[in-house]
Write a protein that holds these residues in place. Structure first.
Motif, PDB file in Angstrom:
ATOM      1  N   ALA A  80     -20.499 -17.932   4.944  1.00 49.09           N
ATOM      2  CA  ALA A  80     -19.422 -16.967   4.699  1.00 49.09           C
ATOM      3  C   ALA A  80     -18.382 -17.019   5.811  1.00 49.09           C
ATOM      4  CB  ALA A  80     -20.001 -15.560   4.565  1.00 49.09           C
ATOM      5  N   SER A  81     -18.839 -17.173   7.044  1.00 48.11           N
ATOM      6  CA  SER A  81     -17.927 -17.243   8.182  1.00 48.11           C
ATOM      7  C   SER A  81     -17.029 -18.467   8.087  1.00 48.11           C
ATOM      8  CB  SER A  81     -18.732 -17.275   9.483  1.00 48.11           C
ATOM      9  OG  SER A  81     -17.874 -17.416  10.586  1.00 48.11           O
ATOM     10  N   GLU A  82     -17.594 -19.589   7.695  1.00 52.45           N
ATOM     11  CA  GLU A  82     -16.806 -20.809   7.553  1.00 52.45           C
ATOM     12  C   GLU A  82     -15.734 -20.634   6.478  1.00 52.45           C
ATOM     13  OE1 GLU A  82     -15.200 -24.304   8.368  1.00 52.45           O
ATOM     14  OE2 GLU A  82     -16.820 -23.415   9.533  1.00 52.45           O
ATOM     15  N   ARG A  83     -16.107 -20.035   5.353  1.00 53.75           N
ATOM     16  CA  ARG A  83     -15.126 -19.795   4.291  1.00 53.75           C
ATOM     17  C   ARG A  83     -14.058 -18.814   4.758  1.00 53.75           C
ATOM     18  NH1 ARG A  83     -19.631 -20.501   1.476  1.00 53.75           N
ATOM     19  NH2 ARG A  83     -20.154 -18.313   1.407  1.00 53.75           N
ATOM     20  N   ALA A  84     -14.464 -17.801   5.510  1.00 58.38           N
ATOM     21  CA  ALA A  84     -13.494 -16.821   6.010  1.00 58.38           C
ATOM     22  C   ALA A  84     -12.506 -17.480   6.969  1.00 58.38           C
ATOM     23  CB  ALA A  84     -14.212 -15.662   6.687  1.00 58.38           C
ATOM     24  N   LYS A  85     -12.998 -18.362   7.835  1.00 63.08           N
ATOM     25  CA  LYS A  85     -12.114 -19.067   8.772  1.00 63.08           C
ATOM     26  C   LYS A  85     -11.101 -19.923   8.016  1.00 63.08           C
ATOM     27  CE  LYS A  85     -15.380 -19.405  12.589  1.00 63.08           C
ATOM     28  NZ  LYS A  85     -16.228 -20.334  13.371  1.00 63.08           N
ATOM     29  N   THR A  86     -11.582 -20.647   7.027  1.00 62.99           N
ATOM     30  CA  THR A  86     -10.688 -21.499   6.238  1.00 62.99           C
ATOM     31  C   THR A  86      -9.658 -20.654   5.502  1.00 62.99           C
ATOM     32  OG1 THR A  86     -12.392 -23.173   5.981  1.00 62.99           O
ATOM     33  CG2 THR A  86     -10.601 -23.208   4.384  1.00 62.99           C
ATOM     34  N   SER A  87     -10.119 -19.559   4.903  1.00 61.56           N
ATOM     35  CA  SER A  87      -9.217 -18.673   4.170  1.00 61.56           C
ATOM     36  C   SER A  87      -8.163 -18.076   5.101  1.00 61.56           C
ATOM     37  CB  SER A  87     -10.029 -17.569   3.491  1.00 61.56           C
ATOM     38  OG  SER A  87      -9.189 -16.715   2.779  1.00 61.56           O
ATOM     39  N   ALA A  88      -8.581 -17.639   6.294  1.00 62.30           N
ATOM     40  CA  ALA A  88      -7.639 -17.052   7.253  1.00 62.30           C
ATOM     41  C   ALA A  88      -6.617 -18.092   7.709  1.00 62.30           C
ATOM     42  CB  ALA A  88      -8.396 -16.480   8.448  1.00 62.30           C
ATOM     43  N   SER A  89      -7.079 -19.312   7.941  1.00 60.38           N
ATOM     44  CA  SER A  89      -6.178 -20.384   8.358  1.00 60.38           C
ATOM     45  C   SER A  89      -5.145 -20.672   7.277  1.00 60.38           C
ATOM     46  CB  SER A  89      -6.998 -21.635   8.669  1.00 60.38           C
ATOM     47  OG  SER A  89      -6.157 -22.707   8.970  1.00 60.38           O
ATOM     48  N   GLN A  90      -5.604 -20.726   6.030  1.00 61.37           N
ATOM     49  CA  GLN A  90      -4.686 -20.972   4.910  1.00 61.37           C
ATOM     50  C   GLN A  90      -3.706 -19.823   4.749  1.00 61.37           C
ATOM     51  OE1 GLN A  90      -7.566 -21.599   1.839  1.00 61.37           O
ATOM     52  NE2 GLN A  90      -7.652 -23.807   2.175  1.00 61.37           N
ATOM     53  N   MET A  91      -4.176 -18.605   4.955  1.00 51.13           N
ATOM     54  CA  MET A  91      -3.312 -17.433   4.843  1.00 51.13           C
ATOM     55  C   MET A  91      -2.226 -17.486   5.917  1.00 51.13           C
ATOM     56  SD  MET A  91      -4.560 -13.502   4.963  1.00 51.13           S
ATOM     57  CE  MET A  91      -3.438 -12.145   4.862  1.00 51.13           C
ATOM     58  N   LEU A  92      -2.607 -17.821   7.149  1.00 51.44           N
ATOM     59  CA  LEU A  92      -1.635 -17.918   8.230  1.00 51.44           C
ATOM     60  C   LEU A  92      -0.598 -18.997   7.918  1.00 51.44           C
ATOM     61  CD1 LEU A  92      -0.741 -17.000  11.064  1.00 51.44           C
ATOM     62  CD2 LEU A  92      -2.201 -18.815  11.979  1.00 51.44           C
ATOM     63  N   GLU A  93      -1.074 -20.140   7.464  1.00 55.48           N
ATOM     64  CA  GLU A  93      -0.167 -21.241   7.136  1.00 55.48           C
ATOM     65  C   GLU A  93       0.820 -20.852   6.031  1.00 55.48           C
ATOM     66  OE1 GLU A  93      -0.720 -25.493   5.006  1.00 55.48           O
ATOM     67  OE2 GLU A  93      -2.033 -25.135   6.733  1.00 55.48           O
ATOM     68  N   ARG A  94       0.321 -20.137   5.024  1.00 54.43           N
ATOM     69  CA  ARG A  94       1.135 -19.773   3.870  1.00 54.43           C
ATOM     70  C   ARG A  94       2.139 -18.662   4.174  1.00 54.43           C
ATOM     71  NH1 ARG A  94      -2.846 -18.269   0.962  1.00 54.43           N
ATOM     72  NH2 ARG A  94      -2.495 -16.057   1.008  1.00 54.43           N
ATOM     73  N   LEU A  95       1.746 -17.690   5.010  1.00 55.27           N
ATOM     74  CA  LEU A  95       2.576 -16.495   5.187  1.00 55.27           C
ATOM     75  C   LEU A  95       3.378 -16.443   6.481  1.00 55.27           C
ATOM     76  CD1 LEU A  95       0.040 -13.804   3.875  1.00 55.27           C
ATOM     77  CD2 LEU A  95       1.919 -14.900   2.637  1.00 55.27           C
ATOM     78  N   ASP A  96       3.083 -17.303   7.440  1.00 56.72           N
ATOM     79  CA  ASP A  96       3.753 -17.260   8.742  1.00 56.72           C
ATOM     80  C   ASP A  96       5.170 -17.821   8.625  1.00 56.72           C
ATOM     81  OD1 ASP A  96       4.338 -17.061  11.424  1.00 56.72           O
ATOM     82  OD2 ASP A  96       3.045 -18.730  12.032  1.00 56.72           O
ATOM     83  N   ALA A  97       6.089 -16.976   8.180  1.00 53.35           N
ATOM     84  CA  ALA A  97       7.463 -17.400   7.881  1.00 53.35           C
ATOM     85  C   ALA A  97       8.191 -17.951   9.100  1.00 53.35           C
ATOM     86  CB  ALA A  97       8.257 -16.237   7.283  1.00 53.35           C
ATOM     87  N   ASN A  98       7.955 -17.404  10.288  1.00 56.01           N
ATOM     88  CA  ASN A  98       8.671 -17.866  11.481  1.00 56.01           C
ATOM     89  C   ASN A  98       7.850 -18.863  12.300  1.00 56.01           C
ATOM     90  OD1 ASN A  98       6.779 -16.204  12.637  1.00 56.01           O
ATOM     91  ND2 ASN A  98       8.245 -14.830  13.628  1.00 56.01           N
ATOM     92  N   ALA A  99       6.705 -19.288  11.785  1.00 52.16           N
ATOM     93  CA  ALA A  99       5.857 -20.318  12.403  1.00 52.16           C
ATOM     94  C   ALA A  99       5.495 -20.022  13.855  1.00 52.16           C
ATOM     95  CB  ALA A  99       6.510 -21.688  12.266  1.00 52.16           C
ATOM     96  N   ASP A 100       5.233 -18.750  14.157  1.00 51.05           N
ATOM     97  CA  ASP A 100       4.853 -18.401  15.528  1.00 51.05           C
ATOM     98  C   ASP A 100       3.334 -18.311  15.717  1.00 51.05           C
ATOM     99  OD1 ASP A 100       4.255 -16.037  14.217  1.00 51.05           O
ATOM    100  OD2 ASP A 100       5.419 -14.752  15.559  1.00 51.05           O
ATOM    101  N   GLY A 101       2.587 -18.619  14.667  1.00 50.02           N
ATOM    102  CA  GLY A 101       1.126 -18.580  14.764  1.00 50.02           C
ATOM    103  C   GLY A 101       0.544 -17.187  14.647  1.00 50.02           C
ATOM    104  N   LYS A 102       1.362 -16.226  14.272  1.00 49.69           N
ATOM    105  CA  LYS A 102       0.930 -14.836  14.111  1.00 49.69           C
ATOM    106  C   LYS A 102       1.558 -14.263  12.847  1.00 49.69           C
ATOM    107  CE  LYS A 102       2.366 -14.253  18.542  1.00 49.69           C
ATOM    108  NZ  LYS A 102       2.902 -13.461  19.638  1.00 49.69           N
ATOM    109  N   LEU A 103       0.897 -13.261  12.279  1.00 47.86           N
ATOM    110  CA  LEU A 103       1.445 -12.593  11.098  1.00 47.86           C
ATOM    111  C   LEU A 103       1.871 -11.180  11.465  1.00 47.86           C
ATOM    112  CD1 LEU A 103      -1.049 -13.694   8.302  1.00 47.86           C
ATOM    113  CD2 LEU A 103       1.223 -14.602   8.806  1.00 47.86           C
ATOM    114  N   SER A 104       3.118 -10.879  11.198  1.00 52.79           N
ATOM    115  CA  SER A 104       3.628  -9.525  11.403  1.00 52.79           C
ATOM    116  C   SER A 104       3.381  -8.713  10.136  1.00 52.79           C
ATOM    117  CB  SER A 104       5.127  -9.576  11.689  1.00 52.79           C
ATOM    118  OG  SER A 104       5.820 -10.028  10.541  1.00 52.79           O
TER     119      SER A 104
END
Length: 152
Positions: A80-104
């Motif tokens: 579950a942790s591995e899937r959560a890490k992958t999901s979080a990484s994909q979410m950051l990649e998809r939503l990080d509009a300013n590419a700062d590595g963080k989500l506002s």
């Protein structure tokens, strides 16, 4: 004995799916949706129960890191942790509009989403949500969620 093995396997597959997402909807690591061709392992244009069971068995085998034929709490948590890490990484990649590595908060909230949710809950349109409207909105969301679960 074979029925028990299949039954136990299905329970374990269900546990993995519940811990990390729906197997049909997501890939093995919470990634892209699984396509028909991946599930149709013999390429005959049909997905059989055996092909689905084989996919589940493969997922279980990959999570069974000590190869004892069982999934311990630690193995389930690791999967579950591995899937959560992958999901979080994909979410950051998809939503990080300013590419700062963080989500506002702005990047996380789709434009107008809060307004639409509020307006749906405010059934009488008076600009405020009463307890009755809130309870009705929650019931509707549960009904919608349960309807989606039943259709899978």
């Amino acid at each position: 004995m074979m029925k028990n093995t299949v039954f136990i396997g299905l329970i374990a597959a269900t546990a993995i799916a519940l811990a990390g997402g729906t197997a049909f909807a997501r890939g093995d690591r919470g990634g892209a949706p699984i396509d028909f061709e991946t599930l149709d392992t013999n390429g005959d244009g049909q997905i059989t129960l055996e092909e689905m069971q084989a996919r589940g068995a493969a997922r279980i085998a990959s999570a069974d890191t000590d190869s004892d034929g069982f999934l311990s709490l630690e193995e389930l948590e690791a999967a579950a942790s591995e899937r959560a890490k992958t999901s979080a990484s994909q979410m950051l990649e998809r939503l990080d509009a300013n590419a700062d590595g963080k989500l506002s908060a702005e990047e996380l909230e789709k434009p107008g989403r809060a307004d639409r949710r509020f307006n749906r809950a405010d059934a009488d349109g008076d600009g405020a949500i009463t307890r009755a409207e809130f309870d009705a909105a929650v019931a509707k969301m549960r009904e919608h969620r349960d309807g989606r679960k039943g259709s899978k």
